[in-house]
Design a protein around this motif. Structure first.
Motif, PDB file in Angstrom:
ATOM      1  N   TYR A 667      20.928  33.393  -8.921  1.00  0.00           N
ATOM      2  CA  TYR A 667      19.626  32.725  -9.006  1.00  0.00           C
ATOM      3  C   TYR A 667      19.770  31.369  -9.688  1.00  0.00           C
ATOM      4  N   THR A 668      18.826  30.495  -9.420  1.00  0.00           N
ATOM      5  CA  THR A 668      18.820  29.179 -10.039  1.00  0.00           C
ATOM      6  C   THR A 668      17.383  28.700 -10.212  1.00  0.00           C
ATOM      7  N   ILE A 669      17.137  27.990 -11.280  1.00  0.00           N
ATOM      8  CA  ILE A 669      15.864  27.307 -11.514  1.00  0.00           C
ATOM      9  C   ILE A 669      16.191  25.832 -11.651  1.00  0.00           C
ATOM     10  N   TYR A 670      15.566  25.014 -10.808  1.00  0.00           N
ATOM     11  CA  TYR A 670      15.891  23.594 -10.837  1.00  0.00           C
ATOM     12  C   TYR A 670      14.667  22.753 -10.496  1.00  0.00           C
ATOM     13  N   VAL A 671      14.783  21.465 -10.769  1.00  0.00           N
ATOM     14  CA  VAL A 671      13.736  20.503 -10.444  1.00  0.00           C
ATOM     15  C   VAL A 671      14.288  19.555  -9.382  1.00  0.00           C
ATOM     16  N   LYS A 672      13.524  19.390  -8.305  1.00  0.00           N
ATOM     17  CA  LYS A 672      13.936  18.459  -7.246  1.00  0.00           C
ATOM     18  C   LYS A 672      12.692  17.975  -6.513  1.00  0.00           C
ATOM     19  N   GLY A 673      12.643  16.685  -6.254  1.00  0.00           N
ATOM     20  CA  GLY A 673      11.470  16.118  -5.592  1.00  0.00           C
ATOM     21  C   GLY A 673      10.214  16.281  -6.405  1.00  0.00           C
ATOM     22  N   GLY A 674      10.359  16.356  -7.712  1.00  0.00           N
ATOM     23  CA  GLY A 674       9.209  16.499  -8.596  1.00  0.00           C
ATOM     24  C   GLY A 674       8.716  17.918  -8.755  1.00  0.00           C
ATOM     25  N   LYS A 675       9.264  18.860  -7.996  1.00  0.00           N
ATOM     26  CA  LYS A 675       8.799  20.246  -8.020  1.00  0.00           C
ATOM     27  C   LYS A 675       9.747  21.143  -8.831  1.00  0.00           C
ATOM     28  N   LEU A 676       9.167  22.177  -9.415  1.00  0.00           N
ATOM     29  CA  LEU A 676       9.952  23.224 -10.061  1.00  0.00           C
ATOM     30  C   LEU A 676      10.257  24.276  -9.004  1.00  0.00           C
ATOM     31  N   ILE A 677      11.504  24.670  -8.885  1.00  0.00           N
ATOM     32  CA  ILE A 677      11.925  25.579  -7.813  1.00  0.00           C
ATOM     33  C   ILE A 677      12.748  26.720  -8.386  1.00  0.00           C
ATOM     34  N   TYR A 678      12.443  27.932  -7.941  1.00  0.00           N
ATOM     35  CA  TYR A 678      13.272  29.100  -8.228  1.00  0.00           C
ATOM     36  C   TYR A 678      13.869  29.565  -6.908  1.00  0.00           C
TER      37      TYR A 678
END
Length: 782
Positions: A667-678
């Motif tokens: 699993y990963t939690i990251y920020v890309k394109g201004g969004k928080l993504i899991y």
């Protein structure tokens, strides 16, 4: 006052007298290591002018002691290499064999960690406490996964006898709870006598994006796959570099280099240009391939003239029964594997050529063991794009793999070949890795080259030998005895026996008359030419316990006449079989083999084993906390939990990983394109992604993820929710979960995703470090 002075003088004289008395162990007596410092032989006056210096003499190896290069391949079978009749071209191994002694009745334990412990200690694997791989340890003396200090490593012995020592490649001998970046390090290579080490801990790692350590420090690969990086090349560079330094600084000092490749263990990462050399070479299938290999083995003389080719097991399908699509996939799998092993041979050849170019090459002993066990069938009936799938209950399909056939074996895949190819590579024997009851699991070729001592390079040595015999042979070659005590610890007597006499005499008498075998409930006993064997299940079924050990069928073979275990004599000689069964029980009790245990992945994360995480429900990580091995990361699998990150988001270009665990799965939690993504990666079979409905604000922000486990069956899933400053901004269903293990070597990383990335979205930007600031990341288990 005068009396006090007189007493002081007398005491001083007594101390001087005592200091002149040698210890009970002289400098020449090395039965206990380390040897005590020799007595001071100089004189001490009131000043240096009327004194004489005497430095302690550094320990020196015995005169004429050879350099030693010990090479161990991984998951390579008796019938894989061209050197022993196999279809895979290994010209450097061929060249080495032409210079030295070939052994065709050498045996391993049938699995990774146990073979390595036995090889390096000279004791049986259960004696060392390594009765199975380190990930599957249990709380019994033979299975703790804690390599006993009573079974000292040959590197520690050689180091204290004046050798320089180094290790390169796969270690797989540190308890999983001690593999984190904070140690403890006494069971890492550096704590076992290796002054320098460069390699990896687990049973496997990516050849393209490995998780490496240098001594006790985690390090990243020096280049990326797209820049031409491959671990086999890196290891050869490292080993050559270390020997070059050694020869530059201390050429008069002998060295011991232990070189253990991760290849050809899964993931099968064969460079495409090497795999393509084998296009069309395996279209005949595994049945015909075994026949071809057997014919070549006969011509080479690596099997006796009366050897028989054992038949295909009923559990393994025929090649002709496979569909055209299956054949297309399966043939390509073997092409990639062949290219992988040929590439390994090429890189090792660079090391061997360098060693051969040195002035002391004639007095360098090279011991090359072609596999730590038989070929692996852990990939299932059709192979897999990710080697860990089957171990978690997710077998792969032909259809899925065909869609990625062009990528099979390249970066972004973690593949494993099909069972049937493993069987073919065991020619002429039956079975494979994880089956020590049969020779396909334990009989690995060995080559020994020592120009100064081995002159007869043509005769094949056929003495029955075991991996525990290597360390005693090294000591014999060096001219030393294994000590009774090492670093204050009384040593367990060696189980191995030197086979040094076979170097000069190919027909030297047998030195090993008895040897037991056991892994995962499969068991066998060899005694004076006879072998009794009891197979317990099939090696590709990694979940569930068969139990009922008493129901296992015992077979009986006369190996003095039956090289390949082709003729079962159990029905004809029941008394002989019974006697050997009783002998197995006696040996098993003697060497801590009991209790038998056939569980596999169910033993991962044993709740009773020592642990940095056992019983904890809250974990707090700070910036810089990376390369925390999965065994030491919060146990979130199939468990409700929350992850909260206190971060500061920059005004521009906010992106990057907040936390990631795993690689090709995880699993990963990251920020890309201004969004928080899991994102949850289920071996690429499924990718569950939850994206925030709004942009992440700038400044200090609390990012959160909550997971609610809803199912109870292994692999069942639940619901995930994203939060920003306590407000829910996303929700999604995670239909399935990985129940046991993401990978064998990937890690938990804060602020980046090291090694193979969990998400392909940011793979080209890896490690995709977080551009803001992280104060802390908190896990809470519900």
């Amino acid at each position: 006052m005068k009396r006090a002075i007189a007493v002081a003088v007398v005491l001083a004289l007594n101390l001087v007298a005592l200091s002149a008395v040698p210890s009970a162990q002289t400098a020449e007596d090395r039965t206990s290591l380390p040897t005590p410092a020799p007595p001071f032989k100089g004189t001490i006056g009131k000043t240096y002018k009327d004194s004489k210096e005497d430095f302690p003499t550094p320990v020196k190896a015995p005169a004429g002691a050879p350099n030693i290069v010990l090479i161990l391949l991984d998951d390579v079978g008796f019938g894989h290499t061209s050197t022993f009749g196999g279809p895979i071209q290994t010209p450097n191994l061929d060249k080495l064999a032409a210079r030295g002694a070939r052994y065709n009745r050498f045996h391993t334990t049938a699995i990774c960690s146990p073979t390595r412990a036995a090889l390096l200690s000279g004791r049986n694997h259960h004696q060392c406490g390594v009765g199975t791989i380190t990930e599957l340890c249990s709380g019994y003396p033979g299975y703790t996964g804690i390599w006993s200090s009573r079974c000292a490593c040959i590197a520690e012995i050689l180091r204290q006898f004046g050798y320089s020592t180094a290790m390169f490649g796969k270690w797989h001998l540190t308890p999983v709870w001690e593999t984190s970046p904070i140690g403890p390090f006494d069971r890492w290579p550096s704590g076992r006598g290796f002054e320098y080490s460069y390699g990896f801990h687990g049973g496997e790692t990516s050849q393209w994006e490995p998780n490496l350590f240098r001594n006790t420090t985690p390090v990243e690969a020096p280049a990326k796959a797209e820049q031409g990086y491959h671990l086999d090349r890196d290891l050869a560079d490292e080993a050559i570099g270390w020997i070059r330094k050694h020869q530059s600084v201390a050429p008069e000092k002998p060295y011991f280099a232990y070189y253990a490749t991760g290849s050809a263990h899964a993931p099968i990462h064969g460079p495409k240009q090497w795999a393509d050399k084998y296009k069309g070479k395996f279209n005949q299938g595994w049945d015909r391939l075994r026949e071809e290999t057997f014919e070549r083995q006969e011509k080479l003389g690596v099997i006796p003239a009366n050897a028989k080719l054992t038949p295909r097991h009923k559990e393994i399908p025929s090649w002709e029964s496979r569909s055209p699509d299956e054949k297309r996939l399966l043939a390509r799998e073997m092409e990639v594997f062949a290219g992988f092993l040929s590439h390994t041979d090429h890189q090792i050849g660079r090391l061997l050529d360098y060693v051969a170019s040195l002035p002391d090459a004639d007095n360098t002993m090279i011991m090359f063991i072609v596999g730590d066990n038989g070929p692996s069938g852990e990939g299932g009936m059709v192979g897999a794009l990710d080697a860990m799938q089957a171990q978690n209950g997710y077998p792969d399909t032909v259809e899925r793999q065909l869609k990625k056939l062009a990528e099979w074996g390249g970066p972004g895949t973690e593949p494993h070949i099909a069972v049937s190819w493993a069987w073919a590579a065991s020619t002429p024997f039956g079975w494979m890795k994880r089956v020590p009851s049969h020779l396909g699991g334990t009989r690995n070729p060995m080559i020994v080259v020592w120009p100064k001592q081995i002159k007869d390079n043509q005769a094949v040595r056929s003495q029955f030998l075991h991996v525990i015999d290597v360390a005693p042979t090294i000591c014999d070659a060096v001219g030393i005895q294994y000590p009774d005590s090492v670093n204050g610890v009384k040593q367990t007597p060696l189980a191995g026996v030197s086979f040094l006499k076979t170097f000069a005499d190919p027909k030297a008498p047998e030195v090993r008359t008895t040897q037991y075998f056991e892994v995962g409930g499969h068991r066998a006993i060899y005694h004076k030419g006879w072998m009794a064997s009891a197979r317990h299940g099939v090696p590709w079924e990694l979940i569930g316990s068969l139990g009922n050990f008493d129901r296992d069928k015992w077979e009986l073979y006369d190996l003095s006449k039956d090289f390949s275990q082709a003729d079962d004599l159990a029905a004809k000689q029941p008394d002989k079989l019974k006697a050997l069964q009783l002998l197995f029980d006696a040996e098993a009790k003697k060497y801590d083999v009991f209790p038998l245990d056939d569980r596999a992945v169910e033993r991962v994360g044993n709740p009773l084993q020592p642990s940095l995480i056992r019983g904890k429900t809250k974990f707090v990580y700070y910036p810089g906390a990376v390369r925390i091995t999965e065994a030491n990361a919060p146990p979130t699998k199939m468990r409700s939990h929350s992850i909260t990150a206190e971060v500061e988001i920059p005004k521009e270009d906010a992106e990057g990983v907040v936390v990631a665990c795993g690689g090709p799965a995880g699993y990963t939690i990251y920020v890309k394109g201004g969004k928080l993504i899991y994102e949850y990666n289920l071996f690429g079979l499924e990718r569950y992604t939850i994206t925030s409905s709004q942009d992440v604000p700038t400044g200090k922000v609390t990012l959160g993820f909550e997971y609610e486990q809803q199912g109870k069956e292994p692999g069942s899933g639940g619901v995930g929710r994203l939060y920003v400053d306590g407000k829910k901004v996303g929700e999604g269903k995670l239909e399935k979960q990985i129940p046991f293990i993401f990978s064998a070597s990937e890690s938990l990383d804060i602020g980046m995703d090291l090694g193979s990335t969990v998400s392909h979205v940011y793979h080209d930007e890896r490690p995709f470090a977080f551009s803001g600031k992280i104060e802390k990341v908190t896990f809470e288990l519900k």
